[in-house]
Every structure is written in C-alpha cells, then in structure tokens.
Design an enzyme around this catalytic site. Structure first.
Site, PDB file in Angstrom:
ATOM      1  N   HIS A  74       0.920  -1.277   0.480  1.00  0.00           N
ATOM      2  CA  HIS A  74       0.054   0.232   0.424  1.00  0.00           C
ATOM      3  C   HIS A  74       0.511   1.405  -0.059  1.00  0.00           C
ATOM      4  O   HIS A  74       0.882   2.590  -0.388  1.00  0.00           O
ATOM      5  CB  HIS A  74      -0.779   0.219   1.165  1.00  0.00           C
ATOM      6  CG  HIS A  74      -2.029  -1.591   1.347  1.00  0.00           C
ATOM      7  ND1 HIS A  74      -3.571  -1.120   0.904  1.00  0.00           N
ATOM      8  CD2 HIS A  74      -1.594  -2.405   1.320  1.00  0.00           C
ATOM      9  CE1 HIS A  74      -3.703  -1.655   1.211  1.00  0.00           C
ATOM     10  NE2 HIS A  74      -3.218  -3.431   1.071  1.00  0.00           N
ATOM     11  N   ASP A 130      -5.993   5.235   2.226  1.00  0.00           N
ATOM     12  CA  ASP A 130      -6.159   3.560   1.779  1.00  0.00           C
ATOM     13  C   ASP A 130      -7.435   3.266   2.966  1.00  0.00           C
ATOM     14  O   ASP A 130      -8.869   4.209   3.564  1.00  0.00           O
ATOM     15  CB  ASP A 130      -5.405   3.317   3.260  1.00  0.00           C
ATOM     16  CG  ASP A 130      -4.975   1.528   2.645  1.00  0.00           C
ATOM     17  OD1 ASP A 130      -6.275   0.904   2.327  1.00  0.00           O
ATOM     18  OD2 ASP A 130      -3.981   1.472   2.130  1.00  0.00           O
ATOM     19  N   ALA A 178      13.209  -7.973  -4.049  1.00  0.00           N
ATOM     20  CA  ALA A 178      13.747  -7.804  -5.367  1.00  0.00           C
ATOM     21  C   ALA A 178      13.702  -6.180  -6.214  1.00  0.00           C
ATOM     22  O   ALA A 178      12.367  -6.136  -6.191  1.00  0.00           O
ATOM     23  CB  ALA A 178      13.809  -9.150  -6.595  1.00  0.00           C
ATOM     24  N   TRP A 185      -2.813  -6.921  -6.582  1.00  0.00           N
ATOM     25  CA  TRP A 185      -2.377  -5.996  -7.283  1.00  0.00           C
ATOM     26  C   TRP A 185      -1.276  -4.975  -8.034  1.00  0.00           C
ATOM     27  O   TRP A 185      -1.219  -5.296  -9.333  1.00  0.00           O
ATOM     28  CB  TRP A 185      -3.701  -5.152  -7.539  1.00  0.00           C
ATOM     29  CG  TRP A 185      -4.159  -3.914  -8.712  1.00  0.00           C
ATOM     30  CD1 TRP A 185      -3.763  -2.767  -8.727  1.00  0.00           C
ATOM     31  CD2 TRP A 185      -4.720  -4.733 -10.015  1.00  0.00           C
ATOM     32  NE1 TRP A 185      -4.319  -2.178  -9.807  1.00  0.00           N
ATOM     33  CE2 TRP A 185      -4.842  -3.506 -10.471  1.00  0.00           C
ATOM     34  CE3 TRP A 185      -4.682  -5.535 -10.429  1.00  0.00           C
ATOM     35  CZ2 TRP A 185      -4.663  -3.409 -12.044  1.00  0.00           C
ATOM     36  CZ3 TRP A 185      -5.267  -5.762 -12.536  1.00  0.00           C
ATOM     37  CH2 TRP A 185      -5.075  -4.795 -12.706  1.00  0.00           C
ATOM     38  N   ASN A 186      -0.540  -4.967  -6.981  1.00  0.00           N
ATOM     39  CA  ASN A 186       0.624  -4.358  -8.047  1.00  0.00           C
ATOM     40  C   ASN A 186       1.635  -4.971  -8.854  1.00  0.00           C
ATOM     41  O   ASN A 186       2.002  -4.430  -9.269  1.00  0.00           O
ATOM     42  CB  ASN A 186       0.976  -3.641  -6.628  1.00  0.00           C
ATOM     43  CG  ASN A 186       0.516  -2.840  -5.633  1.00  0.00           C
ATOM     44  OD1 ASN A 186       0.239  -2.355  -6.160  1.00  0.00           O
ATOM     45  ND2 ASN A 186       1.109  -3.147  -3.799  1.00  0.00           N
ATOM     46  N   SER A 187       1.726  -6.006  -7.869  1.00  0.00           N
ATOM     47  CA  SER A 187       2.178  -7.229  -9.315  1.00  0.00           C
ATOM     48  C   SER A 187       1.577  -7.485 -10.394  1.00  0.00           C
ATOM     49  O   SER A 187       2.699  -7.100 -11.627  1.00  0.00           O
ATOM     50  CB  SER A 187       2.776  -8.342  -8.597  1.00  0.00           C
ATOM     51  OG  SER A 187       3.406  -8.156  -7.075  1.00  0.00           O
ATOM     52  N   GLU A 246       2.852  -4.166 -12.333  1.00  0.00           N
ATOM     53  CA  GLU A 246       3.315  -4.177 -12.725  1.00  0.00           C
ATOM     54  C   GLU A 246       3.678  -5.163 -13.705  1.00  0.00           C
ATOM     55  O   GLU A 246       5.017  -5.091 -15.253  1.00  0.00           O
ATOM     56  CB  GLU A 246       4.474  -4.828 -12.024  1.00  0.00           C
ATOM     57  CG  GLU A 246       4.362  -2.768 -11.039  1.00  0.00           C
ATOM     58  CD  GLU A 246       4.816  -3.765  -9.740  1.00  0.00           C
ATOM     59  OE1 GLU A 246       5.899  -4.620  -9.541  1.00  0.00           O
ATOM     60  OE2 GLU A 246       5.007  -2.382  -8.969  1.00  0.00           O
TER      61      GLU A 246
END
Length: 476
Positions: free
Chosen positions: A16, A119, A343, A363-365, A368
């Site tokens: 977040h 948030d 990483a 969701w971020n991954s 990306e």
C-alpha cells in the site's frame, strides 16, 4: 486558486505504501503540494525516493505520527502489517491505526490540505475529512474488476447455490461470464459469522460509500467494461490514474522501490542481458503471501521440470533451507538465479529477456506485469487475488493459472509440481505462447500511452485535480 495541497495516508504495508509514494510523486509532478502521513519506522520507505526526486523539482513532505503499538498489545517495533506476529493480532493492529485519528486531525488543522487520499483500511478518515469539510478519496490499491466481482459476490451470494466446494458458480451481473468456486471466495464472505475482521470490512464498505470518490491504480483501456460498470452501474465517482509504477522512469527509482534490493541491480541486469528475449521466467509472490516448506519444494521441482531459465525471489525469513531439493542450485546454476529477500521487480519485468511472471496476483504485481508486457502464470493465495487472476486469464487473456483454488491467509499449499511445470510451459513455449505474448505487449503499449499527456490516465488525474479545485473554491 492557489496551489492544491493533498494529504496521502496509506495503511502501513509495503503493497500500500509503495503505490502511494508513486501517487504522491505523480501528483507533485503536476504541481500539487504533496504530504505523506506515516509512522517513524516506515519513514525509510519514502525518504530515499523523495530525496532522489528533489532535483526534478518534485517536493514531497513527510509528516510522522507515533504508532501506539505497545498500548495495543503489539511488539514495540511492529509498525507494518508484515511485522504482525500472528493473524490473531490483526484487530490489535487496526485498533492502533485508529488511534492515529487525533494526531491526524491536529495535522489537518495545522496544514489545512484541500483533500485527503487515504487507504481503504482507514475507514475513520471519512469522518475526519468531513469534520474539516475536505473531500476524502479512497485508495483501495486494487482493480476495478476485483471490486465489481466482490460487490456482486457480496450482494448475490452465488456461492450459496452450489452443493460442493469444487463446483463452479457464475458471478451474476458482470460484463463477462466469470466463474469461481466457493473456496476462492474469502472465508469472511462465505461464513456469514461476525468477527472482528468482518466488522472491519463492513465499516470499510460503509465509509467508502460516504467518501467523495475512489482513485484507482489502473487505466481505462485495461478494464474498460469494469470502469464503466463501476462508475455507471454501481454509480461511484472514480478516477483511473495508473499504472503508478510507470512514473519511475529512472533506473534508481525502478531498482529501489520500498526496500533496498537484496541483489545489486547491475548484477541482475547483467545476468538478464546474457539471456535471449522472452526466455526467462520470473517467480515472485510479493511481500505477504506465505508458502509452506513442502509447497516451496514442489515449486522448485516444478520450475526445474519446466526446463526454463528463471529468476526466483525467495523471502529471507525461511532460515533453514530444507525445502530446497537436494542439489537444486547446483543443477540449475547455469539456468537460474535465486534472489533471497527483496528484488528490483519493476526493473526485472521491464527487461526484454523476461518471458513470463509467476505471480500471486496481488494488484501491484499484476499491474507491473502488464506494464512490462509480460504474460503471467497465476497463483493466487488470498485477498482479492483470485478475482485478479480471472481478469488476467479470462478477460485480458494474457496468462494461465496453476490451478490454485484454496483461499488461505496463512500458507499456500496443495499445488503440485506437474501443474506448475505445465502452466509455465503453456505460457512460455506452447502453441498459445505467442498469443499470450502479443496480447501482453499490446497492453504494455496501451499503458505507456495512458500516462502520457493526452492519455486516459493523464486526463483522469487532470479531472481529479479540477474536481478538487472546484470543491475547494465552493466548499462542496
């Protein structure tokens, strides 16, 4: 009207805080005064990137609020979700977070921001904003698609119409036919029992509906039908302004998002440079998903059986390495690179040698992966990850699943090496591989255009800023 001032307040979890930092950078680059609210032990997540961006004229302020961990029965150093000793302590964590309300109100009193972006897990901030007559915009950190699916599942309870856990049901009233099983829905949703967590989720939803609107780390072209569904059918005010990770143009910014990487970025890039285009599988499950030792063992065997070259990110808290198959590293030393710890994910996914991303569908991954134009091998674990998987495999058609069917907060298990190898090969080398790859590349191009001047997300942010400017000058 003078310069707009926004407060950004993420819940304290890497997944977040990192997109919130990207969001603050994006707003600041458009002339907004940006202030991030966090706790003393989380300042490091933001401070280095903020220093690095100063030379670009991007000024972001950090204001700290003390986190009452000990008063709420948490260890002294516990200021982040991933530091909670056990799930039983989740309610304690959110109780401590709620105690930040008074200091936040003092900061608003002092700084008089025009808007608070906070948030979803800070539902009390809707009341705080109302007290000062400023709009609160919610940041969920997930997709339009996931919220549309979640809304339908909650209202229609289609999981009640099946006789077993493995039988599929269709989620009603959506633009696509989306099928799920009972075990892919969160236990909070399907049990019907009231717990501290279900009460929290209910409060979050009520607070959402009273807020001014919702900002999304997504872009219109990626989820067109679901942006329309969310805004027109569900009637919510929303702005899509992503992909936020793409505001990191600089190699340093890409390499050091959130934590210092456990591998030198140059070493990582050198290794990737030596590989053919689209030949490497990148395996990473984010900062929260847990795997049992036996599941990690199966994953290792599955990676090896797929015969593909790989980069595998393993969390460091696994002290003993009994789960690594005997001789695995020796046998795969030419083919694979294991990174223990954190990483430089955006840097890796942007590299042309990467041909697939094995992901938990946080969701971020997921976004990306989309931004890097990389097809995905999906392995959801909990939260709304099973919904995001359906977006990838059924709607975008840019990936294939390993067959994960069990929503599990504690530790993922039960996926066999054969299924893992099969899914990796399907995305990398089967006759479907080119289709996955071409569609993924097309979405990457759409993402790039969305954030450029005149693009849908650029325009989305312009609209948001105009809306807040109007609100500030008229008081509503």
């Amino acid at each position: 009207m003078g310069q707009l001032h926004f407060f950004f307040f993420p819940v304290m979890a890497h997944g977040h805080m990192i997109p919130t930092l990207d969001m603050a950078k994006l707003f600041a680059s458009r002339g907004v005064k940006a202030t991030i609210i966090t706790t003393p032990l989380n300042e490091f997540v933001f401070s280095k990137a903020i220093q690095r961006n100063k030379h670009l004229g991007i000024e972001i302020e950090i204001r700290l609020i003390k986190f009452p961990a000990v008063e709420n029965g948490l260890p002294e150093e516990c200021e982040r979700l991933d530091q909670i000793p056990s799930d039983e302590k989740l309610p304690n964590f959110f109780k401590a977070v709620a105690m930040m309300q008074e200091p936040l109100e003092q900061l608003i009193e002092e700084c008089r921001p025009d808007c608070l972006i906070s948030d979803m897990f800070l539902p009390w901030t809707t009341d705080t904003a109302a007290k000062f007559n400023i709009p609160r915009i919610v940041f969920h950190g997930t997709s339009f698609f996931a919220l549309c699916v979640e809304n339908s599942v909650r209202l229609n309870k289609p999981f009640k119409n099946v006789s077993s856990d493995s039988e599929t049901f269709v989620v009603p009233d959506l633009p696509h036919e989306i099928k799920l099983t009972r075990t892919q829905v969160s236990p909070f949703e399907r049990s019907g029992e009231e717990t501290a967590m279900t009460r929290m989720i209910k409060t979050v939803r009520e607070s959402d509906s009273k807020s001014y609107g919702v900002v999304f780390n997504s872009f219109y072209e990626l989820e067109t039908d679901y942006v329309e569904h969310y805004t027109k059918v569900l009637g919510r005010r929303a702005w899509a302004i992503g992909p936020l990770s793409m505001c990191n143009r600089d190699i340093e910014d890409k390499a050091e998002r959130g934590k210092k990487s456990s591998i030198d970025k140059h070493e990582c890039l050198k290794w990737l440079d030596s590989k053919k285009p689209s030949s490497v599988v990148y395996v990473c499950f984010g900062s929260v998903a847990n795997f049992t030792a036996s599941q990690l063992h199966e994953l290792a065997m599955g990676i090896e059986a797929s015969g593909q070259e790989f980069i595998w990110v393993v969390r460091t808290e696994l002290d003993n390495e009994d789960w690594l198959p005997e001789g695995f590293e020796e046998r795969t030393k030419e083919k694979g690179l294991i990174i223990r710890g954190w990483a430089p994910q955006v840097l890796i996914l942007d590299h042309e040698s990467v041909g697939a991303f094995v992901t938990h569908c946080g969701w971020n991954s997921t976004l990306e992966g989309v931004s890097g134009g990389v097809p995905m091998v999906t392995w959801p674990v909990f939260a709304e990850q099973f919904f995001n998987e359906k977006l990838v495999t059924e709607v975008l058609k840019t990936g294939a699943g390993v067959g994960s069917i069990q929503w599990k907060r504690s530790a993922s298990e039960g996926v066999k090496r054969e299924a893992i190898a099969k899914a990796i090969k399907r995305v990398m080398v089967s006759e479907e591989a080119d289709g996955f790859r071409n569609r993924a590349k097309a979405y990457k191009e759409m993402a790039r255009k969305a954030i450029e001047e005149g693009g849908s997300s650029y325009t989305g942010l312009t609209t948001l800023l105009e809306d807040i400017s109007t609100y500030s000058s008229t008081g509503h």
